[in-house]
Design an enzyme around this catalytic site. Structure first.
Site, PDB file in Angstrom:
ATOM      1  N   LYS A  95      40.288  38.677  40.619  1.00 55.79           N
ATOM      2  CA  LYS A  95      41.299  39.578  40.060  1.00 55.79           C
ATOM      3  C   LYS A  95      42.717  39.029  40.322  1.00 55.79           C
ATOM      4  O   LYS A  95      43.535  38.941  39.413  1.00 55.79           O
ATOM      5  CB  LYS A  95      41.148  40.980  40.681  1.00 55.79           C
ATOM      6  CG  LYS A  95      42.038  41.997  40.029  1.00 55.79           C
ATOM      7  CD  LYS A  95      41.824  43.370  40.621  1.00 55.79           C
ATOM      8  CE  LYS A  95      43.083  43.793  41.313  1.00 55.79           C
ATOM      9  NZ  LYS A  95      42.930  44.810  42.311  1.00 55.79           N
ATOM     10  N   ASP A 112      41.262  46.218  37.345  1.00 59.82           N
ATOM     11  CA  ASP A 112      41.590  47.017  38.528  1.00 59.82           C
ATOM     12  C   ASP A 112      41.024  48.415  38.301  1.00 59.82           C
ATOM     13  O   ASP A 112      40.265  48.650  37.353  1.00 59.82           O
ATOM     14  CB  ASP A 112      43.112  47.024  38.787  1.00 59.82           C
ATOM     15  CG  ASP A 112      43.861  47.885  37.776  1.00 59.82           C
ATOM     16  OD1 ASP A 112      43.260  48.296  36.761  1.00 59.82           O
ATOM     17  OD2 ASP A 112      45.047  48.174  38.001  1.00 59.82           O
TER      18      ASP A 112
END
Ligand code: SF4
Length: 223
Positions: free
Chosen positions: A127, A146
């Site tokens: 991420k 997210d």
């Protein structure tokens, strides 16, 4: 929701993108930064912390730590103190210092531009690497997933998966690659402004006609 063909989902997604683009023309990464290193540090700090809090902390931090070497040589206690209010500060400080030491040793003090190299740095997962690649370098190799992106992808009927890597795979197969970074910003902005976890504002939502509202109970939906 009745079963939707892939073709129909593509067409619906295209319309969702058009509406989100029109709704948030100024969309951008909300972590303040002026270069790849600052974005890398801010993203590491953003784990389990709001962007707003990170921006408050980095305003001072970036004045005092200007280079990779500054972090690499920092006394741990000092770095911990500087980032304390972002939470999990001991781990984050340790990771930031280890990450920057590796940048000095292996990458000539520069932030690398590949997923493989980035994810070998301490505190950097897929991420964080996607955030840095997409926003600091304009390289789309994945979609940042997210909590907002995961929630909205599910509600919008774009995935049935719950694991971030699997959601990311579904989004990568639907969204045009050149829009991967933008797409996560659109969902993050929409999640913060309209489709919150606890109280989605479906009634006033710009994409309500395109959204199957998966998992939304009537308690929320007045539209
Ligand atoms: S219609 Fe409701 S569930 Fe769908 S995106 Fe909008 S606020 Fe979220």
């Amino acid at each position: 929701m009745p079963r939707e063909t892939s073709k129909a989902r593509f067409a619906r997604l295209k319309k969702i993108i058009t509406v989100l683009d029109r709704t948030y023309p100024e969309v951008h990464c909300e972590l303040k930064h002026t270069d790849p290193l600052e974005l890398l540090i801010a993203t590491i700090l953003s784990a389990q912390c709001t962007d707003k809090r990170v921006n408050i902390v980095t305003k001072e931090l970036f004045k005092n730590y200007r280079s990779v070497a500054d972090y690499a040589n920092a006394p741990l206690a000092e770095l911990e103190q500087a980032i304390k209010s972002t939470g999990f500060f001991r781990n984050k400080a340790k990771n930031i210092r280890a990450c920057c030491r590796k940048l000095v040793e292996r990458h000539g003090g520069k932030v690398p531009r590949t997923m493989e190299e980035l994810t070998q740095l301490a505190g950097v997962g897929r991420k964080t690497a996607n955030v840095v690649l997409g926003n600091a370098f304009g390289i789309n190799v994945g979609v940042v997933v997210d909590t907002h992106v995961a929630r909205l992808s599910h509600r919008l009927g774009l995935t049935k998966q719950t694991a971030p890597e699997k959601i990311e795979r579904d989004l990568m197969s639907l969204v045009p690659q050149k829009q991967w970074a933008l797409f996560s910003h659109w969902l993050i902005w929409h999640g913060r402004r309209r489709c919150s976890a606890r109280k989605p504002d479906c009634q006033n939502c710009e994409v309500k006609k395109l959204c199957p509202q998966i998992g939304i109970t009537k308690r929320f939906d007045h539209g």
